[in-house]
Design a protein around this motif. Structure first.
Motif, PDB file in Angstrom:
ATOM      1  N   GLY A  18      -9.927  -7.287  -1.810  1.00 26.24           N
ATOM      2  CA  GLY A  18      -8.662  -7.734  -1.248  1.00 26.24           C
ATOM      3  C   GLY A  18      -7.554  -6.887  -1.851  1.00 26.24           C
ATOM      4  O   GLY A  18      -7.631  -6.493  -3.020  1.00 26.24           O
ATOM      5  N   MET A  19      -6.535  -6.589  -1.055  1.00 29.27           N
ATOM      6  CA  MET A  19      -5.478  -5.709  -1.546  1.00 29.27           C
ATOM      7  C   MET A  19      -4.151  -6.067  -0.891  1.00 29.27           C
ATOM      8  O   MET A  19      -4.109  -6.693   0.166  1.00 29.27           O
ATOM      9  CB  MET A  19      -5.850  -4.257  -1.279  1.00 29.27           C
ATOM     10  CG  MET A  19      -6.214  -3.974   0.149  1.00 29.27           C
ATOM     11  SD  MET A  19      -7.068  -2.406   0.313  1.00 29.27           S
ATOM     12  CE  MET A  19      -7.226  -2.361   2.093  1.00 29.27           C
ATOM     13  N   VAL A  20      -3.058  -5.664  -1.550  1.00 29.71           N
ATOM     14  CA  VAL A  20      -1.723  -5.982  -1.071  1.00 29.71           C
ATOM     15  C   VAL A  20      -0.784  -4.816  -1.369  1.00 29.71           C
ATOM     16  O   VAL A  20      -0.946  -4.108  -2.371  1.00 29.71           O
ATOM     17  CB  VAL A  20      -1.199  -7.296  -1.711  1.00 29.71           C
ATOM     18  CG1 VAL A  20      -1.127  -7.191  -3.232  1.00 29.71           C
ATOM     19  CG2 VAL A  20       0.141  -7.702  -1.136  1.00 29.71           C
ATOM     20  N   PRO A  76       4.447   0.633  -2.969  1.00 28.79           N
ATOM     21  CA  PRO A  76       3.524  -0.030  -3.902  1.00 28.79           C
ATOM     22  C   PRO A  76       4.239  -1.087  -4.744  1.00 28.79           C
ATOM     23  O   PRO A  76       5.435  -0.964  -5.039  1.00 28.79           O
ATOM     24  CB  PRO A  76       3.023   1.119  -4.781  1.00 28.79           C
ATOM     25  CG  PRO A  76       3.222   2.347  -3.945  1.00 28.79           C
ATOM     26  CD  PRO A  76       4.473   2.076  -3.149  1.00 28.79           C
ATOM     27  N   LEU A  77       3.520  -2.121  -5.110  1.00 27.25           N
ATOM     28  CA  LEU A  77       4.074  -3.137  -5.995  1.00 27.25           C
ATOM     29  C   LEU A  77       4.336  -2.511  -7.364  1.00 27.25           C
ATOM     30  O   LEU A  77       3.761  -1.473  -7.704  1.00 27.25           O
ATOM     31  CB  LEU A  77       3.097  -4.307  -6.133  1.00 27.25           C
ATOM     32  CG  LEU A  77       2.684  -5.007  -4.831  1.00 27.25           C
ATOM     33  CD1 LEU A  77       1.784  -6.194  -5.139  1.00 27.25           C
ATOM     34  CD2 LEU A  77       3.883  -5.440  -4.021  1.00 27.25           C
ATOM     35  N   ASN A  78       5.189  -3.139  -8.151  1.00 23.84           N
ATOM     36  CA  ASN A  78       5.533  -2.609  -9.469  1.00 23.84           C
ATOM     37  C   ASN A  78       4.283  -2.299 -10.282  1.00 23.84           C
ATOM     38  O   ASN A  78       3.375  -3.123 -10.366  1.00 23.84           O
ATOM     39  CB  ASN A  78       6.405  -3.599 -10.244  1.00 23.84           C
ATOM     40  CG  ASN A  78       7.800  -3.696  -9.668  1.00 23.84           C
ATOM     41  OD1 ASN A  78       8.267  -2.777  -8.993  1.00 23.84           O
ATOM     42  ND2 ASN A  78       8.476  -4.795  -9.915  1.00 23.84           N
ATOM     43  N   ALA A 101      -2.464  -2.601  -4.305  1.00 25.70           N
ATOM     44  CA  ALA A 101      -2.906  -3.338  -5.497  1.00 25.70           C
ATOM     45  C   ALA A 101      -4.118  -4.178  -5.115  1.00 25.70           C
ATOM     46  O   ALA A 101      -4.095  -4.881  -4.101  1.00 25.70           O
ATOM     47  CB  ALA A 101      -1.791  -4.246  -5.999  1.00 25.70           C
ATOM     48  N   GLN A 102      -5.182  -4.076  -5.904  1.00 18.64           N
ATOM     49  CA  GLN A 102      -6.348  -4.917  -5.631  1.00 18.64           C
ATOM     50  C   GLN A 102      -6.064  -6.332  -6.118  1.00 18.64           C
ATOM     51  O   GLN A 102      -5.480  -6.539  -7.177  1.00 18.64           O
ATOM     52  CB  GLN A 102      -7.599  -4.359  -6.303  1.00 18.64           C
ATOM     53  CG  GLN A 102      -8.156  -3.188  -5.535  1.00 18.64           C
ATOM     54  CD  GLN A 102      -9.626  -2.917  -5.847  1.00 18.64           C
ATOM     55  OE1 GLN A 102     -10.298  -3.693  -6.502  1.00 18.64           O
ATOM     56  NE2 GLN A 102     -10.102  -1.797  -5.366  1.00 18.64           N
ATOM     57  N   MET A 103      -6.460  -7.294  -5.300  1.00 15.17           N
ATOM     58  CA  MET A 103      -6.247  -8.706  -5.617  1.00 15.17           C
ATOM     59  C   MET A 103      -7.517  -9.286  -6.235  1.00 15.17           C
ATOM     60  O   MET A 103      -8.620  -8.793  -6.002  1.00 15.17           O
ATOM     61  CB  MET A 103      -5.877  -9.480  -4.351  1.00 15.17           C
ATOM     62  CG  MET A 103      -4.586  -8.999  -3.711  1.00 15.17           C
ATOM     63  SD  MET A 103      -4.009 -10.009  -2.320  1.00 15.17           S
ATOM     64  CE  MET A 103      -5.300  -9.822  -1.128  1.00 15.17           C
TER      65      MET A 103
END
Length: 112
Positions: free
Chosen positions: A8-10, A95-97, A103-105
């Motif tokens: 899972g990624m975001v 990309p997230l910080n 980012a892998q969840m």
């Protein structure tokens, strides 16, 4: 068939790039679908949602069905068409910080 690993990624998406991102992922756009299959990525899904912070986020998931995840991901990373594809899609994303890309969840549940 090898193991089945769920990923899972975001990532955040630029609101002004939503139309382009949708066009890049439309069914008639081939993208790198064949490369994903070649490197044992199956059932890739990407979802879009606007959160309460006012930003749009992409949430993705896929199954890895091979035996050598790290090797397959390294091979995919150097495929020229994949590099070109990522240069197009990266322009749409933030990309997230602390991250360089998606980012892998953490997986907390899976119903087989």
């Amino acid at each position: 068939m090898g193991m089945c690993k769920h990923i899972g990624m975001v990532i955040k998406v630029k609101p002004e790039k939503l139309k382009l991102y949708r066009e890049l992922h439309a069914d008639q756009h081939n993208g790198v679908r064949d490369l994903l299959s070649k490197y044992n990525i199956s059932k890739l899904c990407i979802f879009l949602h606007k959160l309460d912070d006012g930003n749009y986020y992409l949430f993705g998931s896929y199954e890895y069905i091979g035996d050598e995840y790290e090797k397959d991901m390294a091979r995919l990373a150097v495929e020229p068409r994949n590099i070109a594809w990522l240069s197009e899609t990266d322009e749409c994303q933030i990309p997230l910080n602390g991250e360089k890309g998606w980012a892998q969840m953490e997986q907390v549940y899976y119903n087989k």
